[in-house]
Design an enzyme around this catalytic site. Structure first.
Site, PDB file in Angstrom:
ATOM      1  N   HIS A  21     -19.183   9.652   1.327  1.00 17.64           N
ATOM      2  CA  HIS A  21     -20.187   8.580   1.364  1.00 17.64           C
ATOM      3  C   HIS A  21     -21.324   8.903   2.325  1.00 17.64           C
ATOM      4  O   HIS A  21     -21.135   9.568   3.332  1.00 17.64           O
ATOM      5  CB  HIS A  21     -19.533   7.249   1.737  1.00 17.64           C
ATOM      6  CG  HIS A  21     -18.581   6.780   0.690  1.00 17.64           C
ATOM      7  ND1 HIS A  21     -17.225   6.874   0.826  1.00 17.64           N
ATOM      8  CD2 HIS A  21     -18.805   6.266  -0.532  1.00 17.64           C
ATOM      9  CE1 HIS A  21     -16.653   6.417  -0.267  1.00 17.64           C
ATOM     10  NE2 HIS A  21     -17.582   6.041  -1.107  1.00 17.64           N
ATOM     11  N   LYS A  39     -12.012   0.844 -13.885  1.00 17.41           N
ATOM     12  CA  LYS A  39     -12.186  -0.496 -13.302  1.00 17.41           C
ATOM     13  C   LYS A  39     -12.558  -1.508 -14.386  1.00 17.41           C
ATOM     14  O   LYS A  39     -12.056  -2.626 -14.409  1.00 17.41           O
ATOM     15  CB  LYS A  39     -13.280  -0.454 -12.222  1.00 17.41           C
ATOM     16  CG  LYS A  39     -12.856   0.274 -10.946  1.00 17.41           C
ATOM     17  CD  LYS A  39     -12.066  -0.662 -10.048  1.00 17.41           C
ATOM     18  CE  LYS A  39     -11.612  -0.012  -8.772  1.00 17.41           C
ATOM     19  NZ  LYS A  39     -10.976  -0.944  -7.836  1.00 17.41           N
ATOM     20  N   TYR A  42     -14.087   6.693 -13.203  1.00 10.06           N
ATOM     21  CA  TYR A  42     -13.789   5.655 -12.195  1.00 10.06           C
ATOM     22  C   TYR A  42     -14.256   4.286 -12.694  1.00 10.06           C
ATOM     23  O   TYR A  42     -13.491   3.322 -12.732  1.00 10.06           O
ATOM     24  CB  TYR A  42     -14.464   6.026 -10.873  1.00 10.06           C
ATOM     25  CG  TYR A  42     -14.539   4.895  -9.885  1.00 10.06           C
ATOM     26  CD1 TYR A  42     -13.378   4.335  -9.353  1.00 10.06           C
ATOM     27  CD2 TYR A  42     -15.776   4.364  -9.495  1.00 10.06           C
ATOM     28  CE1 TYR A  42     -13.450   3.280  -8.463  1.00 10.06           C
ATOM     29  CE2 TYR A  42     -15.844   3.316  -8.598  1.00 10.06           C
ATOM     30  CZ  TYR A  42     -14.683   2.779  -8.084  1.00 10.06           C
ATOM     31  OH  TYR A  42     -14.754   1.732  -7.203  1.00 10.06           O
ATOM     32  N   ILE A  50     -29.114  16.081   1.273  1.00  7.84           N
ATOM     33  CA  ILE A  50     -29.694  15.029   0.419  1.00  7.84           C
ATOM     34  C   ILE A  50     -29.538  15.500  -1.030  1.00  7.84           C
ATOM     35  O   ILE A  50     -30.169  16.488  -1.433  1.00  7.84           O
ATOM     36  CB  ILE A  50     -31.182  14.800   0.750  1.00  7.84           C
ATOM     37  CG1 ILE A  50     -31.330  14.337   2.203  1.00  7.84           C
ATOM     38  CG2 ILE A  50     -31.799  13.805  -0.215  1.00  7.84           C
ATOM     39  CD1 ILE A  50     -32.773  14.163   2.658  1.00  7.84           C
ATOM     40  N   ALA A 103      -6.676   1.447  -5.302  1.00  6.17           N
ATOM     41  CA  ALA A 103      -7.269   2.250  -6.378  1.00  6.17           C
ATOM     42  C   ALA A 103      -7.829   3.539  -5.803  1.00  6.17           C
ATOM     43  O   ALA A 103      -8.097   3.625  -4.607  1.00  6.17           O
ATOM     44  CB  ALA A 103      -8.414   1.478  -7.052  1.00  6.17           C
ATOM     45  N   PHE A 131      -6.930  -4.363  -4.296  1.00  5.60           N
ATOM     46  CA  PHE A 131      -7.865  -3.315  -3.859  1.00  5.60           C
ATOM     47  C   PHE A 131      -7.355  -1.911  -4.191  1.00  5.60           C
ATOM     48  O   PHE A 131      -8.143  -0.977  -4.251  1.00  5.60           O
ATOM     49  CB  PHE A 131      -8.070  -3.366  -2.332  1.00  5.60           C
ATOM     50  CG  PHE A 131      -8.641  -4.657  -1.839  1.00  5.60           C
ATOM     51  CD1 PHE A 131     -10.013  -4.830  -1.755  1.00  5.60           C
ATOM     52  CD2 PHE A 131      -7.814  -5.710  -1.481  1.00  5.60           C
ATOM     53  CE1 PHE A 131     -10.550  -6.031  -1.316  1.00  5.60           C
ATOM     54  CE2 PHE A 131      -8.340  -6.914  -1.040  1.00  5.60           C
ATOM     55  CZ  PHE A 131      -9.713  -7.074  -0.956  1.00  5.60           C
ATOM     56  N   ASP A 181       0.860  -1.196   0.000  1.00  2.80           N
ATOM     57  CA  ASP A 181       0.000   0.000   0.000  1.00  2.80           C
ATOM     58  C   ASP A 181       0.893   1.241   0.000  1.00  2.80           C
ATOM     59  O   ASP A 181       1.929   1.253   0.669  1.00  2.80           O
ATOM     60  CB  ASP A 181      -0.891  -0.013   1.254  1.00  2.80           C
ATOM     61  CG  ASP A 181      -2.102   0.901   1.144  1.00  2.80           C
ATOM     62  OD1 ASP A 181      -3.234   0.385   1.202  1.00  2.80           O
ATOM     63  OD2 ASP A 181      -1.921   2.140   1.000  1.00  2.80           O
ATOM     64  N   ASN A 182       0.470   2.282  -0.714  1.00  2.23           N
ATOM     65  CA  ASN A 182       1.300   3.510  -0.719  1.00  2.23           C
ATOM     66  C   ASN A 182       0.910   4.481   0.396  1.00  2.23           C
ATOM     67  O   ASN A 182       1.530   5.541   0.544  1.00  2.23           O
ATOM     68  CB  ASN A 182       1.221   4.210  -2.087  1.00  2.23           C
ATOM     69  CG  ASN A 182      -0.173   4.739  -2.401  1.00  2.23           C
ATOM     70  OD1 ASN A 182      -1.084   4.666  -1.572  1.00  2.23           O
ATOM     71  ND2 ASN A 182      -0.345   5.279  -3.601  1.00  2.23           N
TER      72      ASN A 182
HETATM   73  N1  UFG Z   1     -25.631  11.100  -0.776  1.00  3.81           N
HETATM   74  C1  UFG Z   1     -26.325  12.159  -0.196  1.00  3.81           C
HETATM   75  N2  UFG Z   1     -25.652  12.918   0.708  1.00  3.81           N
HETATM   76  C2  UFG Z   1     -24.346  12.698   1.065  1.00  3.81           C
HETATM   77  C3  UFG Z   1     -23.673  11.621   0.462  1.00  3.81           C
HETATM   78  C4  UFG Z   1     -24.341  10.843  -0.465  1.00  3.81           C
HETATM   79  O1  UFG Z   1     -27.478  12.402  -0.498  1.00  3.81           O
HETATM   80  O2  UFG Z   1     -23.809  13.440   1.900  1.00  3.81           O
HETATM   81  C5  UFG Z   1     -26.347  10.233  -1.712  1.00  3.81           C
HETATM   82  C6  UFG Z   1     -25.702  10.132  -3.072  1.00  3.81           C
HETATM   83  O3  UFG Z   1     -26.108  11.180  -3.908  1.00  3.81           O
HETATM   84  C7  UFG Z   1     -26.157   8.758  -3.527  1.00  3.81           C
HETATM   85  C8  UFG Z   1     -26.260   7.951  -2.228  1.00  3.81           C
HETATM   86  O4  UFG Z   1     -26.340   8.925  -1.193  1.00  3.81           O
HETATM   87  O5  UFG Z   1     -27.419   8.855  -4.097  1.00  3.81           O
HETATM   88  C9  UFG Z   1     -25.070   7.061  -1.976  1.00  3.81           C
HETATM   89  O6  UFG Z   1     -23.898   7.841  -2.139  1.00  3.81           O
HETATM   90  P1  UFG Z   1     -22.445   7.321  -1.733  1.00  3.81           P
HETATM   91  O7  UFG Z   1     -21.494   8.437  -2.054  1.00  3.81           O
HETATM   92  O8  UFG Z   1     -22.452   6.794  -0.349  1.00  3.81           O
HETATM   93  O9  UFG Z   1     -22.214   6.100  -2.700  1.00  3.81           O
HETATM   94  P2  UFG Z   1     -22.252   6.041  -4.287  1.00  3.81           P
HETATM   95  O10 UFG Z   1     -23.444   5.196  -4.629  1.00  3.81           O
HETATM   96  O11 UFG Z   1     -22.173   7.344  -4.948  1.00  3.81           O
HETATM   97  O12 UFG Z   1     -20.846   5.381  -4.601  1.00  3.81           O
HETATM   98  C10 UFG Z   1     -20.542   4.084  -4.232  1.00  3.81           C
HETATM   99  C11 UFG Z   1     -19.039   3.884  -4.065  1.00  3.81           C
HETATM  100  C12 UFG Z   1     -18.320   4.040  -5.355  1.00  3.81           C
HETATM  101  C13 UFG Z   1     -18.953   3.144  -6.372  1.00  3.81           C
HETATM  102  C14 UFG Z   1     -20.401   3.463  -6.486  1.00  3.81           C
HETATM  103  C15 UFG Z   1     -21.099   2.624  -7.494  1.00  3.81           C
HETATM  104  O13 UFG Z   1     -18.563   4.822  -3.149  1.00  3.81           O
HETATM  105  O14 UFG Z   1     -16.979   3.690  -5.186  1.00  3.81           O
HETATM  106  O15 UFG Z   1     -21.017   3.249  -5.235  1.00  3.81           O
HETATM  107  O16 UFG Z   1     -22.166   3.358  -7.978  1.00  3.81           O
HETATM  108  F1  UFG Z   1     -18.407   3.328  -7.586  1.00  3.81           F
END
Ligand code: UFG
Length: 325
Positions: free
Chosen positions: A187, A145, A141, A205, A75, A73, A31-32
């Site tokens: 997230h 992948k 992204y 949201i 990335a 993993f 891991d870096n």
């Molecule tokens: N969301 C909010 N408010 C926040 C954060 C997220 O409303 O503060 C919403 C996003 O818009 C999305 C949902 O919550 O609709 C989930 O968002 P996340 O960022 O938790 O997850 P993502 O679905 O965007 O992304 C995840 C992984 C990525 C992967 C992706 C596949 O983090 O690595 O799923 O779609 F690529």
């Protein structure tokens, strides 16, 4: 069995490392530490600090460790960032991956388990999404992948490297010791729990006008301990190909916030914000293949159990890995 885990200091890689060690594997983490945390690496693992973008570094590590399998993993994994700086994603995820694969060929390593993503599907034509769905990424992204999946499909044919592509849906939750600590955190679940902790004022949201029952995006949240189990199953001899890892049930952003309110007992204020670019309305896995062919038996299919585990972790480690443990 000796394995090399790239990205073993990251969120999912660290949990898989712990699980491998608990099952008697001899683990070396590579891991870096750019986005991972040294404190997240189990002390029983050997550790090599190195970057896959430096071919000589991964060549040396591979020759030294001579693992029987590689779990990959390492990335970058932020959709938004990948659209601002796609070059980072292709250099690291695809270029770094190709250096890793070249080192495997040179050392005759027969097996790879790759951390792939449902982002390789883009906005699906149908939900739930099975492994046959067209792969049409809508962000750099996902494309980076998918590119590595394609490279490894050819290396399987031409060099006989048995490859397993685990396409995760939304990794979430925590184990006793290991949890989610990204900087910046984008997230949903960790952001919601930061509000519950009183460290941020309100959840934003991103879009409440999607074509879903409550107007907010639906995702298939999968506990990282269940994801970890799938990696051990994927390591078995003879397993190859792509597997979706999701429970087949979706939760909306509002359902996640409501569950976090119930579990934490905190109010968790929220506000509606504009849609985030590149967010598909609903991503839910058709996960039958993993159940049938991999023998995957997920344990945390209840959203509350996932959020409870994450809530326990953030209360115990409110600063994440910042204060090295
Ligand atoms: N969301 C909010 N408010 C926040 C954060 C997220 O409303 O503060 C919403 C996003 O818009 C999305 C949902 O919550 O609709 C989930 O968002 P996340 O960022 O938790 O997850 P993502 O679905 O965007 O992304 C995840 C992984 C990525 C992967 C992706 C596949 O983090 O690595 O799923 O779609 F690529």
């Amino acid at each position: 069995m000796k394995v090399l885990v790239t990205g073993g200091a990251g969120y999912i890689g660290s949990v898989v490392t712990e699980r491998l060690l608990n099952n008697g594997y001899d683990v070396t983490v590579f891991d870096n530490l750019e986005r991972g945390h040294r404190a997240a690496v189990d002390s029983r693992a050997s550790f090599i600090e190195g970057d896959l973008r430096h071919a000589n570094v991964i060549n040396d590590a591979m020759a030294r460790v001579k693992p029987e399998a590689v779990l990959h993993f390492a990335a970058y994994a932020l959709v938004g960032e990948s659209m601002e700086r796609p070059e980072l994603y292709f250099e690291n995820n695809l270029g770094g991956g190709m250096n890793l694969a070249a080192a495997m060929i040179r050392c005759g390593i027969p097996k790879l388990v790759f951390s792939s993503t449902c982002a390789t599907y883009g906005t699906p034509l149908r939900v739930p999404i099975d492994e046959q769905a067209p792969q049409k990424p809508e962000n750099a992204y996902g494309e980076s992948k998918l590119g590595f999946e394609k490279v490894m499909t050819w290396y399987a044919k031409c060099h006989g490297i048995q490859s397993v592509f685990l396409r995760y849906f939304n990794a979430a939750g925590a184990t006793d010791r290991l949890g989610e600590d990204h900087n910046p955190e984008t997230h949903l679940i960790p952001n919601v729990l930061q509000v519950a902790l009183g460290r941020s004022a309100a959840v934003r949201i991103f879009g409440a006008d999607y074509p879903t029952p409550d107007g907010t995006c639906i995702r298939d949240y999968v506990h990282i301990a269940d994801l970890a189990d799938a990696h051990l199953l994927a390591l078995r001899d003879g397993v190859s190909g792509a597997f979706n890892l999701g429970y087949g049930t979706g939760a909306s952003v509002r359902q996640v916030i409501d569950a976090a309110r119930r579990i934490s007992g905190c109010e968790i204020p929220c506000e509606t914000a504009p849609r985030r670019a590149g967010d598909p309305p609903a991503l839910v896995a058709a996960g039958e293949k993993a159940l049938k062919e991999l023998g995957w038996r997920p344990q945390y299919t209840d959203l509350d159990a996932i959020i409870e585990s994450a809530w326990r972790w953030v209360r115990q480690y409110p600063d994440g890995y910042e204060k090295e443990r």
